[in-house]
Design an enzyme around this catalytic site. Structure first.
Site, mmCIF file in Angstrom:
data_model
loop_
_atom_site.group_PDB
_atom_site.id
_atom_site.type_symbol
_atom_site.label_atom_id
_atom_site.label_comp_id
_atom_site.label_asym_id
_atom_site.label_seq_id
_atom_site.Cartn_x
_atom_site.Cartn_y
_atom_site.Cartn_z
ATOM 1 C CG HIS A 124 2.455 0.151 4.114
ATOM 2 N ND1 HIS A 124 2.183 -0.707 5.158
ATOM 3 C CD2 HIS A 124 1.324 0.859 3.908
ATOM 4 C CE1 HIS A 124 0.942 -0.511 5.575
ATOM 5 N NE2 HIS A 124 0.398 0.426 4.836
ATOM 6 C CG ASP B 1 -2.018 -0.987 1.197
ATOM 7 O OD1 ASP B 1 -1.992 -1.862 0.319
ATOM 8 O OD2 ASP B 1 -2.912 -0.902 2.053
ATOM 9 C CG ASP B 2 0.023 3.795 2.211
ATOM 10 O OD1 ASP B 2 -1.131 3.637 1.789
ATOM 11 O OD2 ASP B 2 0.320 3.792 3.414
ATOM 12 C CG HIS C 39 -3.866 7.160 2.735
ATOM 13 N ND1 HIS C 39 -4.140 7.123 4.075
ATOM 14 C CD2 HIS C 39 -3.469 5.910 2.416
ATOM 15 C CE1 HIS C 39 -3.918 5.913 4.562
ATOM 16 N NE2 HIS C 39 -3.515 5.161 3.565
#
Length: 524
Positions: free
Chosen positions: A490, A348-349, A403
């Site tokens: 991540h 993620d991210d 986000h």
């Protein structure tokens, strides 16, 4: 409702007696004051450091009321317990221990009330996680109690117990600890006296691992006012715009006013809900503007989590495949493999211009396919990274444009976050994303109904945003891997990239096949 997250950094500033920090060491402290969405509520972030610790404590300041001080006192008490433990356990060559916190603020019903949800996390000898919610009357500063919200002439505790048990089980299914759920949902006032009022319902916050498996992060349960209509106080119901049924004496569960399976609501960490929470997906990261879902997902966020896309009907998400509209995946419901055990690595991210390419090479070395839940704005900034990721056979998923906690946004804002991200992914890869993961794992009924994509959670939360070393991440992942596991990592932390290679090596040696989310759930 907006989340404010503190991050432990190498703060600088004058040495003085901090507002909260106790202990025997001198503490270097800096303080930051940030305006919330409400003119008379400021957010105070106190960052401090000693030889044995780093901390970031977030609390509100409410003009003319002591409500903020009450929240601050709770945080100070926990912080001082941490500092005492840290000073006793710290050795000369050890890295400092860290304490982090986050705060959500809401002022529902045209600011008739002020509500706060706080989350604290640290680890010395063992990990400590606390999540609490509280509401105050905006005019007086008095704490809102159960008697202010519910009709004491009916069995409102019984109705709360029935609805809460149903909701908890519906959120996580077999992943709940049944005995803990039964204990926490008993019709006793102490089980329900801490809550956060919002425009849509009551939020009850729980600690990570309190009643569901720890890798789901910090769960948050929203009980809509409509589901509580038969037991609400008449004055409060009028404020909330809820019509009270005429038959006040009957059990709402018996007369059908409660749905058998309530819609998916707020979960965290991760997030870790990502918490499991609220996780980076536990997203609660280090100040790099990313975020983490378990109630722990990055700067200004904190995730533990899961996601969506309501995109005005044109964002269908895939070309063909099994119909999975609004289905929740990644909660242990993957079909069993007929051959080698399978696992889905999810990151993620990102994309991160420096770290994501390194991770792609690691994945290639093991013939592994993974799923990347990308931020739309980062995809726009680094399209070549996302294009390269897609060209190497990996899946690209929607993790919103910036986000945010989607449960705090209006419908137009939610649509923008989801549609803009799907649009830019399609521009870069030629395909719209098939799945979606919400920041912080935060899902409400409104978000859930707006998306036509499966909401993807996880069964193994690395909490890599929080980990102090590569090995700590590995140790959080490997013991929990199983056939059909969805692992949350991540691609924005160097230690996560290093840990991913070790995880690839270990699971490859055990015979695991690395597949995308769409492959795991046969979505294509």
């Amino acid at each position: 409702m907006k989340r404010f997250t503190g991050f432990c950094t190498g703060v600088t500033g004058a040495i003085f007696l901090a507002a909260c920090a106790g202990g025997t060491e001198e503490t270097t402290v800096t303080e930051n004051i940030q305006q919330s969405s409400y003119d008379d509520i400021n957010i105070i972030t106190e960052n401090g450091k000693g030889d044995a610790y780093r901390y970031s404590l977030v609390y509100p300041s409410v003009q003319g009321l002591d409500a903020g001080e009450k929240v601050e006192d709770e945080g100070c008490s926990l912080l001082n317990a941490f500092i005492e433990e840290a000073e006793q356990a710290h050795e000369e060559d050890d890295a400092p221990f860290t304490f982090q916190s986050s705060l959500e603020v809401d002022a529902p019903f045209d600011r008739e009330y002020i509500s706060f949800l706080t989350e604290y996390e640290y680890k010395v000898d063992e990990a400590v996680h606390r999540q609490t919610s509280v509401s105050f009357e905006a005019e007086t500063g008095n704490r809102v109690t159960l008697s202010d919200v519910f009709n004491e002439e009916v069995d409102y505790l019984g109705e709360l117990a029935d609805l809460m048990e149903t909701k908890m089980t519906a959120m996580f299914g077999d992943a709940v600890y049944e005995d803990h759920v039964k204990e926490l949902t008993q019709a006793e006032p102490e089980n329900y006296e801490s809550f956060m009022l919002t425009d849509h319902g009551l939020i009850f916050a729980y600690n990570r691992g309190e009643w569901t498996r720890e890798y789901f992060g910090a769960p948050v349960v929203l009980l809509p006012y409509e589901d509580l209509a038969s037991v609400l106080d008449s004055d409060f119901a009028e404020t909330a715009g809820v019509e009270i049924p005429e038959e006040m004496g009957e059990s709402a569960a018996e007369n059908g006013s409660f749905p058998e399976e309530p819609p998916a609501e707020l979960e965290e960490n991760g997030q870790e809900a990502e918490n499991g929470n609220r996780e980076e997906d536990n997203d609660g990261e280090e100040g790099n503007g990313h975020g983490s879902e378990n109630g722990e997902d990055g700067n200004g966020s904190g995730e533990n989590g899961n996601g969506d896309a309501a995109e005005n009907g044109d964002d269908t998400g895939s070309s063909g495949g099994t119909s999975t509209t609004s289905e929740t995946l990644g909660i242990g419901n993957a079909p069993a493999s007929d051959g080698a055990p399978r696992v889905a690595l999810t990151f993620d991210d990102g994309p991160d211009p420096d770290l994501t390419p390194v991770l792609l090479d690691h994945l290639d070395d093991f013939g592994a396919r993974a799923t990347f839940y990308v931020i739309g704005s980062y995809t726009q900034s680094y399209p070549h990274i996302v294009e390269e990721t897609f060209s190497r056979g990996h899946e690209i998923g929607n993790h919103t444009w910036s986000h945010p906690d989607l449960t705090t946004l209006g419908e137009e804002e939610i649509e923008h976050e989801l549609t803009s991200t799907s649009d830019v992914i399609e521009q870069v890869t030629g395909e719209r994303p098939v799945t979606f993961r919400p920041p912080y794992g935060a899902i409400s009924g409104r978000v859930h109904t707006m998306t036509d994509k499966p909401e993807v959670r996880w069964t193994v939360d690395s909490r890599d945003w929080q980990a102090g070393s590569t090995q700590e991440i590995v140790d959080r992942v490997l013991p929990h891997v199983h056939d059909g596991a969805v692992i949350l990592l991540h691609d924005i932390h160097p230690r996560s990239i290093d840990a991913a290679r070790i995880i690839l090596e270990e699971l490859s040696a055990q015979g695991y096949e690395f597949v995308t989310i769409s492959e795991l759930y046969s979505l294509n």
